[in-house]
Design a protein around this motif. Structure first.
Motif, PDB file in Angstrom:
ATOM      1  N   ILE A  39       0.852  -1.191   0.000  1.00 12.96           N
ATOM      2  CA  ILE A  39       0.000   0.000   0.000  1.00 12.96           C
ATOM      3  C   ILE A  39       0.887   1.239   0.000  1.00 12.96           C
ATOM      4  CG2 ILE A  39      -1.814   1.243   1.229  1.00 12.96           C
ATOM      5  CD1 ILE A  39      -2.708  -1.440   0.133  1.00 12.96           C
ATOM      6  N   CYS A  41       2.511   4.965   0.545  1.00 15.10           N
ATOM      7  CA  CYS A  41       2.535   5.902   1.664  1.00 15.10           C
ATOM      8  C   CYS A  41       1.386   6.897   1.529  1.00 15.10           C
ATOM      9  CB  CYS A  41       3.875   6.629   1.695  1.00 15.10           C
ATOM     10  SG  CYS A  41       3.992   7.930   2.943  1.00 15.10           S
ATOM     11  N   GLY A  42       0.722   7.168   2.649  1.00 16.23           N
ATOM     12  CA  GLY A  42      -0.390   8.115   2.656  1.00 16.23           C
ATOM     13  C   GLY A  42      -1.736   7.480   2.412  1.00 16.23           C
ATOM     14  N   GLU A  43      -1.767   6.205   2.011  1.00 17.04           N
ATOM     15  CA  GLU A  43      -3.032   5.509   1.808  1.00 17.04           C
ATOM     16  C   GLU A  43      -3.259   4.539   2.958  1.00 17.04           C
ATOM     17  OE1 GLU A  43      -3.592   3.780  -2.006  1.00 17.04           O
ATOM     18  OE2 GLU A  43      -2.829   5.535  -3.092  1.00 17.04           O
ATOM     19  N   CYS A  44      -4.536   4.335   3.284  1.00 16.82           N
ATOM     20  CA  CYS A  44      -4.874   3.509   4.445  1.00 16.82           C
ATOM     21  C   CYS A  44      -5.886   2.440   4.088  1.00 16.82           C
ATOM     22  CB  CYS A  44      -5.417   4.382   5.588  1.00 16.82           C
ATOM     23  SG  CYS A  44      -7.055   5.063   5.259  1.00 16.82           S
ATOM     24  N   CYS A  60      -8.036   3.555  10.916  1.00 20.78           N
ATOM     25  CA  CYS A  60      -7.364   3.691   9.619  1.00 20.78           C
ATOM     26  C   CYS A  60      -5.921   3.210   9.766  1.00 20.78           C
ATOM     27  CB  CYS A  60      -7.399   5.144   9.161  1.00 20.78           C
ATOM     28  SG  CYS A  60      -9.064   5.821   8.976  1.00 20.78           S
ATOM     29  N   TYR A  62      -2.289   2.649   8.239  1.00 19.29           N
ATOM     30  CA  TYR A  62      -1.335   3.103   7.230  1.00 19.29           C
ATOM     31  C   TYR A  62      -0.067   2.253   7.341  1.00 19.29           C
ATOM     32  CZ  TYR A  62      -4.157   7.414   7.071  1.00 19.29           C
ATOM     33  OH  TYR A  62      -5.164   8.331   6.958  1.00 19.29           O
ATOM     34  N   TYR A  66       1.357   7.817   7.217  1.00 22.09           N
ATOM     35  CA  TYR A  66       0.272   8.641   6.693  1.00 22.09           C
ATOM     36  C   TYR A  66       0.781   9.818   5.860  1.00 22.09           C
ATOM     37  CZ  TYR A  66       1.201  12.156  10.297  1.00 22.09           C
ATOM     38  OH  TYR A  66       1.781  13.104  11.087  1.00 22.09           O
ATOM     39  N   GLU A  67       2.100  10.058   5.869  1.00 21.47           N
ATOM     40  CA  GLU A  67       2.714  11.056   5.002  1.00 21.47           C
ATOM     41  C   GLU A  67       4.181  10.687   4.838  1.00 21.47           C
ATOM     42  OE1 GLU A  67       3.811  14.490   8.286  1.00 21.47           O
ATOM     43  OE2 GLU A  67       1.965  14.684   7.105  1.00 21.47           O
TER      44      GLU A  67
END
Length: 362
Positions: A39, A41-44, A60, A62, A66-67
């Motif tokens: 997945i 980075c930044g997507e959950c 959520c 990650y 998350y960034e």
């Protein structure tokens, strides 16, 4: 008339701001962790929705942060999964179920959630190199728990008079057991005697009720009831729970919990049985899993059985468990369970593991 030097009346008053709250938790298992690392980075990935404090929530996950600043970390956010007219105030803490929980009350400041909003900063940030080790990541999976306190309406109460203290019924009944005042039944267990109160035990257990008051009434003319096939300490722990609804601090050892679970099942004390089962699920180990699995089967503990099977889903754990004395006991006492394990092992290499299982059945 002069009032010089007169002492006026002292007015006393008090008030309290009371914030009501609701508490709950959600367990989220990540099964197949290595696959989730794809997945970006930044997507959950979101958990199934769950309810705490009359509000719907999600977690959520990650796997790559998350960034970008946290791309080498695992992050978890709590999300309010509904539209609200105002805002929702909540405290929460997220941790591995294998680790000791932090104090939920002091875990975080109060976060403010708006419609479909996430907690203002992510929790459960874990450096990947620290996380990816066999002790923490078993069978490519792990489970986290999120404890939530939702703070509801706030109101002001007049507390000019002394506030009512919390219920101390548990303490009083515990003192009653210790003092033995008014005790009207004596139990003889493994050579020791213990006094108790028929009415208390009958109210807590249908089996005690039948034995002490019903057609199954036990005891000699002196009011002595003999308990067979139980250790004195186990029965003492059973009485303590019957009077207080809590476990003694010394009851955390697994072997004591196993005996206490058997006693709870014998006396139909379902809540005690579930407490013992939950504690045993947390500490299932390869060296004792066969014994615990037999216990789960004999006393209909489905969650404990599931925890044992999950541990044995690893071929290394399966091989190690088969070398224990407990596995031989499992084969004799619960052959149907061995059949289930055989079916599960058919998908596990190497082949000699399966042959060893089949050898038990000739």
């Amino acid at each position: 008339m002069s009032t010089s030097g007169a002492i006026g009346k002292t007015w006393r008053s008090a008030s309290t701001i009371v914030a009501t709250k609701e508490i709950g938790y959600h367990l989220l298992k990540i099964d197949g962790y290595s696959h989730t690392k794809s997945i970006p980075c930044g997507e959950c990935i979101k958990s199934q929705p769950f309810t705490v404090g009359s509000h719907r929530w999600r977690l959520c996950y990650y796997p790559n942060g998350y960034e970008l600043a946290y791309k080498d970390y695992i992050c978890i956010n709590l999300m309010l999964d509904e539209d609200v007219a105002t805002v929702v105030y909540a405290k929460h803490v997220i941790y591995f179920v294998e680790e000791q929980a932090l104090s939920t009350v002091n875990a975080s400041p109060v976060d403010i959630f708006s419609s479909r909003g996430k907690s203002p900063y992510p929790k459960f940030v874990r450096w990947r190199e620290d996380f990816e080790n066999p002790k923490r990541l078993r069978n490519d999976s792990f489970t986290i728990r999120c404890d939530i306190i939702v703070i509801n309406d706030c109101r002001t109460e007049d507390t000019s008079f002394s506030s009512v203290p919390p219920c101390d019924l548990r303490q009083h009944f515990g003192d009653l057991l210790d003092s033995q005042k008014g005790a009207d039944v004596v139990f003889e267990v493994a050579g020791e005697t213990m006094a108790a109160h028929r009415c208390v035990l009958a109210a807590r257990s249908s089996v005690f009720c039948a034995e002490l008051f019903g057609s199954m009434k036990e005891g000699d003319s002196a009011g002595v009831v003999r308990i067979e096939d139980m250790e004195a300490d186990v029965f003492r722990d059973l009485l303590f729970f019957a009077y207080t609804g809590t476990l003694r601090a010394t009851q955390d050892e697994d072997f004591k919990l196993q005996h206490l679970l058997v006693a709870a099942d014998r006396y139909a004390m379902e809540r005690l049985k579930l407490i013992c089962e939950e504690k045993l699920c947390r500490d299932v180990e390869v060296g004792t899993v066969a014994t615990v699995l037999a216990l789960a089967e004999q006393h209909h503990c489905d969650n404990l059985k599931k925890a044992c099977f999950e541990l044995l889903s690893s071929q290394a754990n399966m091989r190690a468990a088969m070398a224990t004395d407990g596995f031989e006991h499992l084969r004799r006492s619960c052959p149907s369970l061995v059949d289930e394990l055989i079916a599960m092992s058919l998908a596990l290499p190497p082949s000699h593991l399966r042959c060893k299982y089949l050898g038990y059945h000739g």
